[in-house]
Design a protein around this motif. Sequence first.
Motif, PDB file in Angstrom:
ATOM      1  N   GLY A  66     -10.420   1.204   2.659  1.00 49.71           N
ATOM      2  CA  GLY A  66     -11.622   1.182   3.565  1.00 49.71           C
ATOM      3  C   GLY A  66     -11.120   2.442   4.532  1.00 49.71           C
ATOM      4  N   ASN A  67      -9.824   2.909   4.589  1.00 51.08           N
ATOM      5  CA  ASN A  67      -9.552   4.080   5.536  1.00 51.08           C
ATOM      6  C   ASN A  67      -8.545   4.691   4.821  1.00 51.08           C
ATOM      7  N   PRO A  68      -8.671   5.641   3.878  1.00 52.36           N
ATOM      8  CA  PRO A  68      -7.573   6.336   3.277  1.00 52.36           C
ATOM      9  C   PRO A  68      -6.593   7.229   4.173  1.00 52.36           C
ATOM     10  N   GLU A  69      -6.919   7.506   5.684  1.00 47.60           N
ATOM     11  CA  GLU A  69      -6.194   8.137   6.324  1.00 47.60           C
ATOM     12  C   GLU A  69      -4.633   7.672   6.565  1.00 47.60           C
ATOM     13  N   PRO A  70      -3.609   8.554   6.505  1.00 45.15           N
ATOM     14  CA  PRO A  70      -2.241   7.595   6.784  1.00 45.15           C
ATOM     15  C   PRO A  70      -2.411   6.944   8.022  1.00 45.15           C
ATOM     16  N   GLY A  71      -1.532   5.842   8.049  1.00 44.24           N
ATOM     17  CA  GLY A  71      -1.571   5.062   9.232  1.00 44.24           C
ATOM     18  C   GLY A  71      -0.103   5.378  10.101  1.00 44.24           C
ATOM     19  N   TRP A  72       0.071   4.637  11.089  1.00 42.43           N
ATOM     20  CA  TRP A  72       1.369   4.928  12.066  1.00 42.43           C
ATOM     21  C   TRP A  72       2.502   4.639  11.430  1.00 42.43           C
ATOM     22  N   TRP A  73       2.522   3.610  10.336  1.00 38.86           N
ATOM     23  CA  TRP A  73       3.699   3.143   9.579  1.00 38.86           C
ATOM     24  C   TRP A  73       3.419   3.318   8.142  1.00 38.86           C
ATOM     25  N   GLU A  74       2.917   4.564   7.869  1.00 39.00           N
ATOM     26  CA  GLU A  74       2.849   4.673   6.343  1.00 39.00           C
ATOM     27  C   GLU A  74       3.794   4.744   5.527  1.00 39.00           C
ATOM     28  N   ARG A  75       5.028   5.020   6.011  1.00 39.21           N
ATOM     29  CA  ARG A  75       5.978   5.200   4.834  1.00 39.21           C
ATOM     30  C   ARG A  75       6.846   3.723   4.834  1.00 39.21           C
ATOM     31  N   MET A  76       6.348   2.783   5.850  1.00 42.03           N
ATOM     32  CA  MET A  76       7.089   1.293   5.767  1.00 42.03           C
ATOM     33  C   MET A  76       6.006   0.479   5.066  1.00 42.03           C
ATOM     34  N   LEU A  77       4.889   0.692   4.887  1.00 45.60           N
ATOM     35  CA  LEU A  77       3.930  -0.226   4.388  1.00 45.60           C
ATOM     36  C   LEU A  77       3.127   0.168   3.162  1.00 45.60           C
ATOM     37  N   GLY A  78       3.112  -0.563   2.097  1.00 47.33           N
ATOM     38  CA  GLY A  78       2.566  -0.278   0.971  1.00 47.33           C
ATOM     39  C   GLY A  78       3.163  -0.599  -0.296  1.00 47.33           C
ATOM     40  N   PRO A  79       2.288  -0.508  -1.560  1.00 52.20           N
ATOM     41  CA  PRO A  79       3.067  -0.779  -2.852  1.00 52.20           C
ATOM     42  C   PRO A  79       4.438  -0.083  -3.134  1.00 52.20           C
ATOM     43  N   GLY A  80       5.301  -1.004  -3.323  1.00 51.26           N
ATOM     44  CA  GLY A  80       6.670  -0.437  -3.549  1.00 51.26           C
ATOM     45  C   GLY A  80       7.546  -0.046  -2.333  1.00 51.26           C
ATOM     46  N   LYS A  81       7.019  -0.214  -1.263  1.00 49.52           N
ATOM     47  CA  LYS A  81       7.505   0.256   0.106  1.00 49.52           C
ATOM     48  C   LYS A  81       8.307  -1.020   0.767  1.00 49.52           C
ATOM     49  N   PRO A  82       9.124  -0.506   2.122  1.00 49.16           N
ATOM     50  CA  PRO A  82       9.823  -1.889   2.337  1.00 49.16           C
ATOM     51  C   PRO A  82       9.240  -3.214   2.639  1.00 49.16           C
ATOM     52  N   ILE A  83       7.776  -2.892   3.137  1.00 46.77           N
ATOM     53  CA  ILE A  83       6.968  -4.118   3.119  1.00 46.77           C
ATOM     54  C   ILE A  83       5.887  -3.895   1.998  1.00 46.77           C
ATOM     55  N   ASP A  84       6.163  -4.597   1.071  1.00 40.21           N
ATOM     56  CA  ASP A  84       5.735  -4.290  -0.310  1.00 40.21           C
ATOM     57  C   ASP A  84       4.470  -5.032  -0.352  1.00 40.21           C
ATOM     58  N   THR A  85       3.219  -4.237  -0.399  1.00 39.90           N
ATOM     59  CA  THR A  85       2.008  -4.966  -0.445  1.00 39.90           C
ATOM     60  C   THR A  85       1.616  -5.449  -1.961  1.00 39.90           C
ATOM     61  N   ASP A  86       2.652  -4.985  -2.843  1.00 39.62           N
ATOM     62  CA  ASP A  86       2.368  -5.685  -4.287  1.00 39.62           C
ATOM     63  C   ASP A  86       2.828  -7.235  -4.217  1.00 39.62           C
ATOM     64  N   ARG A  87       3.679  -7.601  -3.161  1.00 36.46           N
ATOM     65  CA  ARG A  87       3.955  -8.739  -3.014  1.00 36.46           C
ATOM     66  C   ARG A  87       3.381  -9.448  -1.628  1.00 36.46           C
ATOM     67  N   TRP A  88       3.348  -8.842  -0.753  1.00 36.68           N
ATOM     68  CA  TRP A  88       2.945  -9.463   0.613  1.00 36.68           C
ATOM     69  C   TRP A  88       1.352  -9.285   0.962  1.00 36.68           C
ATOM     70  N   PHE A  89       0.842 -10.140   1.611  1.00 40.18           N
ATOM     71  CA  PHE A  89      -0.568 -10.149   2.194  1.00 40.18           C
ATOM     72  C   PHE A  89      -0.209  -9.724   3.519  1.00 40.18           C
ATOM     73  N   VAL A  90      -0.564  -8.410   4.081  1.00 41.53           N
ATOM     74  CA  VAL A  90      -0.074  -8.152   5.428  1.00 41.53           C
ATOM     75  C   VAL A  90      -1.304  -7.936   6.272  1.00 41.53           C
ATOM     76  N   VAL A  91      -1.226  -8.329   7.396  1.00 44.30           N
ATOM     77  CA  VAL A  91      -2.191  -8.300   8.542  1.00 44.30           C
ATOM     78  C   VAL A  91      -1.412  -7.620   9.552  1.00 44.30           C
ATOM     79  N   CYS A  92      -2.221  -6.530  10.038  1.00 44.25           N
ATOM     80  CA  CYS A  92      -1.959  -5.866  11.399  1.00 44.25           C
ATOM     81  C   CYS A  92      -2.966  -6.041  12.422  1.00 44.25           C
ATOM     82  N   VAL A  93      -2.638  -6.375  13.683  1.00 47.93           N
ATOM     83  CA  VAL A  93      -3.706  -6.608  14.521  1.00 47.93           C
ATOM     84  C   VAL A  93      -3.479  -5.703  15.779  1.00 47.93           C
TER      85      VAL A  93
END
Length: 370
Positions: free
Chosen positions: A64-91
């Motif tokens: 929905g928004n391909p622009e890099p986020g403020w924690w881009e290097r921490m969150l995503g597939p294969g990253k420390p907060i791995d979205t291949d495993r986790w469903f992540v919500v940021c408010v």
Amino acid sequence: MTEFIPPGSLFLPLPSPFPMKRGGALHGARIAYETWGELAPTRDNAILIVTGLSPDAHAASHAGNPEPGWWERMLGPGKPIDTDRWFVVCVNSLGSCKGSTGPASTDPATGEPYRLEFPELSIEDVADAAREVVRALGIEQLACIIGNSMGGMTALAFLLRHPGVARSHINISGSAQALPFSIAIRSLQREAIRLDPNWNGGRYDEATYPESGMRMARKLGVITYRSALEWDGRFGRVRLDSDQADDDPFGLEFQVESYLEGHARRFVRRFDPNCYLYLSRSMDWFDLAEYADGDVLAGLALIDVDKALALGASTDILFPVEQQQQIAEGLARGGADARFIGLDSHQGHDAFLVDFERFGPAVGDFLATL
């Protein structure tokens, strides 16, 4: 009065009225949030991220928004907060101007911006609003709640006020109470804004915006977000070139001054001054000791969580590592398997935003144990 909403944000209407800790209530309020990954059929793989004062909900890029986020290097597939495993919500925090209801939002009772008619905001209100997002998504229990900086305070308030809603917690450069030094810095930031004639008791607009006050507030903040070691290593005493120097006899002369000025100017028109005042004050008010007869460790011990990790940077002067060590100690007193790691990063309070070589493995290793 302007709100700055990133593309791809989702919005949750809050219960109306939404009661506030220090009195008053919001009507027709909402919270902006974004999600990554897939929620498991068992709904047990959810992580909630609660943020510092200025970030929006766009922690990382997504469809929905391909622009890099403020924690881009921490969150995503294969990253420390791995979205291949986790469903992540940021408010986005209640009280902000990045999509959630705050002083820059329209008061439905008047049709005008709330401005200073917005109810007094506490960290507990921010936590309660985040809880509503978790509830609305049908998540009975989070695998983990992660909070950094102000978000570390929000996460602790969340855990205290909503026991059993999270199994674990990562507190990054956060604290259980505001310290005098931090209060003093934030007080000066708020004073700089309020003393700008254009602030006008909170009644400004785009044409009469308190730019000088916001610039000074942001500069003060940035100075405390990094360490003296980093300022020296990045800039030393290097002066500006003659064509870059300010003609003012007391104007910009050194590169570090130019950096602060550029950083401040990029920020000031992207954050609402009244929202800044409210969120800043909410941090000063936060103190878990008020829940335990003045004992902050006892207040932390009231929190029921299975596992916890408290991380901090050794050069952080705004939320010093002793505060993260205190968090781990207090949560352990409450029965948590709690660990503290002080990271030898020279980048100060902002280290969690830039020093991924240190913070990334610590976060990823903890989540791997869940």
